[in-house]
Design a protein around this motif. Sequence first.
Motif, short mmCIF file in Angstrom:
data_model
loop_
_atom_site.label_atom_id
_atom_site.label_comp_id
_atom_site.label_asym_id
_atom_site.label_seq_id
_atom_site.Cartn_x
_atom_site.Cartn_y
_atom_site.Cartn_z
N UNK A 80 -4.86 3.90 6.54
CA UNK A 80 -4.26 2.90 5.66
C UNK A 80 -4.97 1.56 5.89
N UNK A 81 -4.58 0.48 5.21
CA UNK A 81 -5.30 -0.79 5.33
C UNK A 81 -5.37 -1.37 6.75
N UNK A 82 -4.49 -0.95 7.67
CA UNK A 82 -4.57 -1.44 9.04
C UNK A 82 -5.11 -0.41 10.01
N UNK A 83 -5.66 0.69 9.49
CA UNK A 83 -6.33 1.67 10.33
C UNK A 83 -5.45 2.78 10.87
N UNK A 84 -4.22 2.89 10.41
CA UNK A 84 -3.35 3.99 10.84
C UNK A 84 -3.76 5.27 10.12
N UNK B 169 0.83 -1.20 0.00
CA UNK B 169 0.00 0.00 0.00
C UNK B 169 0.86 1.25 0.00
N UNK B 170 1.78 1.36 0.97
CA UNK B 170 2.56 2.58 1.10
C UNK B 170 3.54 2.76 -0.05
N UNK B 171 4.07 1.69 -0.63
CA UNK B 171 4.92 1.83 -1.81
C UNK B 171 4.15 2.47 -2.96
N UNK B 172 2.94 1.99 -3.18
CA UNK B 172 2.11 2.54 -4.25
C UNK B 172 1.69 3.98 -3.93
N UNK C 121 -7.33 8.18 -5.97
CA UNK C 121 -6.26 7.21 -6.18
C UNK C 121 -5.95 6.44 -4.89
N UNK C 122 -5.83 7.17 -3.77
CA UNK C 122 -5.52 6.52 -2.49
C UNK C 122 -6.64 5.58 -2.05
N UNK C 123 -7.88 6.00 -2.24
CA UNK C 123 -9.01 5.12 -1.91
C UNK C 123 -8.97 3.87 -2.78
N UNK C 124 -8.60 4.02 -4.03
CA UNK C 124 -8.47 2.88 -4.93
C UNK C 124 -7.37 1.92 -4.53
N UNK C 125 -6.34 2.43 -3.85
CA UNK C 125 -5.24 1.59 -3.38
C UNK C 125 -5.58 0.84 -2.09
N UNK C 126 -6.66 1.25 -1.41
CA UNK C 126 -7.04 0.57 -0.18
C UNK C 126 -7.17 1.46 1.04
#
Length: 126
Positions: free
Chosen positions: A103-107, A21-24, A81-86
Amino acid sequence: MTSRVGDITIDCNDPELMATFWSAALGYRIFARDETGVAIRGATVSPDILFIRVPERKTVKSRLHFDVCPTDCGQDEELARLLGLGARRSSIVGSGSWIVLEDPEGNEFCLMSKRIPAEPAPFHDA
């Protein structure tokens, strides 16, 4: 004498998911992984980000977070774009100049309205 931030370490349950996620999101690349986690790196001297596996889940608001800024589009386009990444919208309300996301783990992290230049292409493999 001074110090510099060499690494930013993020505890997480799924280092591969977080690194992907963060790389993208940031335009970084995965450059190392082992049994403890995954590391990503930008093109220049920015700190590496390490995603380290821990057994416990996040339970409270983060005390440290990233403010990310679009580099080549507006805030609305970068939000999509960020929503599309997760990423997902947080229940925490931002202001007119930032949007609070998770982010995907709630941070939590903030998507700022200001644009900044993209990182330059690397002149060597850091």
